[in-house]
Design an enzyme around this catalytic site. Structure first.
Site, PDB file in Angstrom:
ATOM      1  CB  SER A  71      -0.960   0.018   1.198  1.00 45.60           C
ATOM      2  OG  SER A  71      -0.256   0.261   2.398  1.00 45.60           O
ATOM      3  CE  LYS A 120      -3.127   2.352   4.538  1.00 42.56           C
ATOM      4  NZ  LYS A 120      -2.599   1.298   3.727  1.00 42.56           N
TER       5      LYS A 120
END
Length: 190
Positions: A52, A102
């Site tokens: 990701s 993230k």
């Protein structure tokens, strides 16, 4: 040699051995205590389990996460944070202690939207030379609430992030990614 002298020498030698063992055990105990304290409050290693964050971080990368700076200053746009699963992800079956990583895109009071393959922060397109490819799905404008963040993976089209599960509560943050120590050919600060 007199038996009393032999007993005294043996007792002295035994005492020295015991003292040496006690000192070594004390040093090991202090080292273990320091390691636990550092890992709990200062920094810890983390493993990247998914793609990701490609191209910034790859699956299998190993990082050092520092845990101190956010006690003195808030996260800023661009920081890469490691956090525990927020409530919505827990409702979807992720364990509370599962860590995610993230990039911070929006902080409290800022407006985020995705349109025409770009991420907008307060109606200005972000310059994102770190992403894998432009986002291929629009996302309506949202205002980041107090004490929360909007986070996205750098692999915009393959990231389970705030667009899908909502805002990240600041208290869920474990720390900030600062250094990659593995693989050796990409070692360095993030």
């Amino acid at each position: 040699m007199i038996p009393q002298e032999t007993d005294a020498k043996e007792a002295t030698a035994s005492s020295k051995i015991w003292r040496s063992w006690r000192e070594n055990l004390t040093l090991v105990a202090i080292a273990l205590l320091l390691a636990v304290l550092i890992r709990t409050f200062v920094a810890e290693p983390r493993y990247i389990p998914s793609d990701s964050m490609v191209p910034t971080l790859y699956e299998g990368d190993r990082l050092v996460i520092e845990k101190i700076s956010y006690h003195f200053q808030p996260p800023v746009t661009g920081d890469i944070v490691v956090f525990q699963a927020p409530a919505e992800l827990q409702r979807r079956g992720y364990p509370k202690d599962q860590a995610f990583i993230k990039r911070v895109i929006g902080t409290p009071g800022e407006i985020i939207k995705v349109a025409d393959g770009k991420v907008y922060l307060n109606n200005q397109p972000l310059q994102e030379d770190y992403i894998a490819e432009p986002p291929n799905q629009p996302f309506p404008a949202v205002k980041v609430p107090a004490d929360e963040l909007f986070v996205m993976g750098d692999n915009r089209n393959d990231s389970n992030d705030s667009r899908y599960w909502g805002f990240l509560p600041r208290q869920n943050i474990i720390g900030r990614a600062v250094f990659r120590f593995w693989p050796l050919n990409r070692i360095g600060f993030i």
